[in-house]
Design a protein around this motif. Structure first.
Motif, PDB file in Angstrom:
ATOM      1  N   UNK A 130      47.881  25.274  57.997  1.00  0.00           N
ATOM      2  CA  UNK A 130      47.463  26.260  57.002  1.00  0.00           C
ATOM      3  C   UNK A 130      46.125  26.861  57.429  1.00  0.00           C
ATOM      4  N   UNK A 131      46.056  28.188  57.345  1.00  0.00           N
ATOM      5  CA  UNK A 131      44.815  28.930  57.596  1.00  0.00           C
ATOM      6  C   UNK A 131      44.427  29.549  56.269  1.00  0.00           C
ATOM      7  N   UNK A 132      43.162  29.418  55.882  1.00  0.00           N
ATOM      8  CA  UNK A 132      42.746  29.972  54.584  1.00  0.00           C
ATOM      9  C   UNK A 132      41.329  30.530  54.649  1.00  0.00           C
ATOM     10  N   UNK A 133      41.154  31.655  53.965  1.00  0.00           N
ATOM     11  CA  UNK A 133      39.825  32.198  53.712  1.00  0.00           C
ATOM     12  C   UNK A 133      39.672  32.133  52.202  1.00  0.00           C
ATOM     13  N   UNK A 134      38.733  31.301  51.741  1.00  0.00           N
ATOM     14  CA  UNK A 134      38.613  30.981  50.327  1.00  0.00           C
ATOM     15  C   UNK A 134      37.215  31.313  49.804  1.00  0.00           C
ATOM     16  N   UNK A 135      37.029  31.212  48.484  1.00  0.00           N
ATOM     17  CA  UNK A 135      35.727  31.543  47.905  1.00  0.00           C
ATOM     18  C   UNK A 135      34.584  30.768  48.560  1.00  0.00           C
ATOM     19  N   UNK A 163      27.299  32.440  50.268  1.00  0.00           N
ATOM     20  CA  UNK A 163      27.796  33.722  49.765  1.00  0.00           C
ATOM     21  C   UNK A 163      28.987  34.250  50.555  1.00  0.00           C
ATOM     22  N   UNK A 164      29.244  33.690  51.723  1.00  0.00           N
ATOM     23  CA  UNK A 164      30.316  34.148  52.606  1.00  0.00           C
ATOM     24  C   UNK A 164      31.523  33.235  52.423  1.00  0.00           C
ATOM     25  N   UNK A 165      32.734  33.793  52.411  1.00  0.00           N
ATOM     26  CA  UNK A 165      33.922  32.948  52.251  1.00  0.00           C
ATOM     27  C   UNK A 165      33.981  31.830  53.291  1.00  0.00           C
ATOM     28  N   UNK A 166      34.637  30.754  52.935  1.00  0.00           N
ATOM     29  CA  UNK A 166      34.833  29.605  53.807  1.00  0.00           C
ATOM     30  C   UNK A 166      36.175  29.766  54.514  1.00  0.00           C
ATOM     31  N   UNK A 196      51.951  35.006  54.961  1.00  0.00           N
ATOM     32  CA  UNK A 196      50.591  34.945  54.440  1.00  0.00           C
ATOM     33  C   UNK A 196      50.547  35.629  53.078  1.00  0.00           C
ATOM     34  N   UNK A 197      49.682  35.129  52.221  1.00  0.00           N
ATOM     35  CA  UNK A 197      49.551  35.691  50.880  1.00  0.00           C
ATOM     36  C   UNK A 197      48.080  35.825  50.501  1.00  0.00           C
ATOM     37  N   UNK A 198      47.841  36.698  49.524  1.00  0.00           N
ATOM     38  CA  UNK A 198      46.549  36.814  48.860  1.00  0.00           C
ATOM     39  C   UNK A 198      46.795  36.329  47.445  1.00  0.00           C
ATOM     40  N   UNK A 199      45.948  35.426  46.971  1.00  0.00           N
ATOM     41  CA  UNK A 199      46.112  34.852  45.643  1.00  0.00           C
ATOM     42  C   UNK A 199      44.865  35.125  44.812  1.00  0.00           C
ATOM     43  N   UNK A 200      45.089  35.575  43.584  1.00  0.00           N
ATOM     44  CA  UNK A 200      44.017  35.749  42.600  1.00  0.00           C
ATOM     45  C   UNK A 200      44.364  34.784  41.475  1.00  0.00           C
ATOM     46  N   UNK A 201      43.602  33.681  41.361  1.00  0.00           N
ATOM     47  CA  UNK A 201      43.982  32.640  40.403  1.00  0.00           C
ATOM     48  C   UNK A 201      43.342  32.859  39.038  1.00  0.00           C
ATOM     49  N   UNK A 202      43.660  31.972  38.107  1.00  0.00           N
ATOM     50  CA  UNK A 202      43.165  32.098  36.737  1.00  0.00           C
ATOM     51  C   UNK A 202      41.660  31.931  36.646  1.00  0.00           C
ATOM     52  N   UNK A 203      41.043  31.348  37.662  1.00  0.00           N
ATOM     53  CA  UNK A 203      39.578  31.238  37.704  1.00  0.00           C
ATOM     54  C   UNK A 203      38.949  32.506  38.260  1.00  0.00           C
ATOM     55  N   UNK A 204      39.777  33.527  38.473  1.00  0.00           N
ATOM     56  CA  UNK A 204      39.360  34.823  38.999  1.00  0.00           C
ATOM     57  C   UNK A 204      38.747  34.712  40.389  1.00  0.00           C
ATOM     58  N   UNK A 205      39.321  33.839  41.202  1.00  0.00           N
ATOM     59  CA  UNK A 205      38.900  33.690  42.591  1.00  0.00           C
ATOM     60  C   UNK A 205      40.048  34.131  43.485  1.00  0.00           C
ATOM     61  N   UNK A 206      39.686  34.831  44.555  1.00  0.00           N
ATOM     62  CA  UNK A 206      40.674  35.354  45.490  1.00  0.00           C
ATOM     63  C   UNK A 206      40.630  34.562  46.783  1.00  0.00           C
TER      64      UNK A 206
END
Length: 186
Positions: A177-182, A159-162, A95-105
């Motif tokens: 794949x499991x994801x918690x996104x903006x 307002x809550x992550x998806x 599992x990873x945490x990603x902070x992309x160029x759009x400044x979203x984690x």
């Protein structure tokens, strides 16, 4: 005068569309935090979400605001994004945490699975258990299936992550794949 559609309007329209299409189900479960053991199967998605893991899922959702700082371990070399490995693994995968160029984690886990039968059963069981973890706070689930994929998306508000659980055919095997996104409102 130019007309602009804001992201929150788009998110509202998506939620209404899910409701009108009859593709949603509102969770109506409560969560208790206790310690329990987990069950895993070799070459399979973790299919037992324990009460302790419900707490983990809620902590991950709450950790979105801080960029998941409490679960980051070592940084991954990646020229396109800032990425860290984590100490929290929902589906027994890297599992990873990603902070992309759009400044979203985002927080994501991915694991390969060999057989379609095992993949479908594991996905459906994990989706059901995730439903049990998302308490009476009004989460909605949308599920879409095709011949080669299954997507389960959990949305609370703009307002809550998806939360997304997806299983796709890749070559001769499958990947979950499991994801918690903006949130949808961003």
């Amino acid at each position: 005068m130019k007309n602009y559609i804001t992201p929150s309007i788009v998110a509202f329209i998506l939620v209404i569309a899910f409701i009108l299409a009859g593709c949603t189900s509102k969770t109506n479960q409560t969560t208790t935090t206790t310690t329990a053991t987990t069950t895993t199967t070799n070459q399979s998605v973790k299919t037992t979400v324990t009460l302790d893991e419900c707490s983990t899922i809620n902590n991950l959702i709450n950790g979105y605001e801080s960029g998941f700082n409490s679960i980051k371990t070592d940084k991954v070399n990646n020229q396109f994004t800032n990425q860290w490995r984590t100490n929290t693994h929902i589906i027994e995968a890297t599992c990873t945490v990603t902070f992309n160029k759009s400044e979203q984690t985002s927080y994501q886990c991915q694991t390969p699975i060999n057989t379609q039968t095992q993949t479908v059963k594991s996905h459906q069981k994990l989706a059901k258990q995730l439903r049990q973890c998302l308490t009476k706070t009004g989460w909605f689930e949308s599920q879409k299936e095709t011949a080669s994929s299954i997507y389960s998306t959990f949305v609370l508000d703009t307002k809550t992550p998806v939360i997304t659980l997806s299983t796709n055919q890749e070559g001769n095997g499958f990947s979950t794949r499991f994801e918690i996104a903006p949130p949808l409102g961003l």
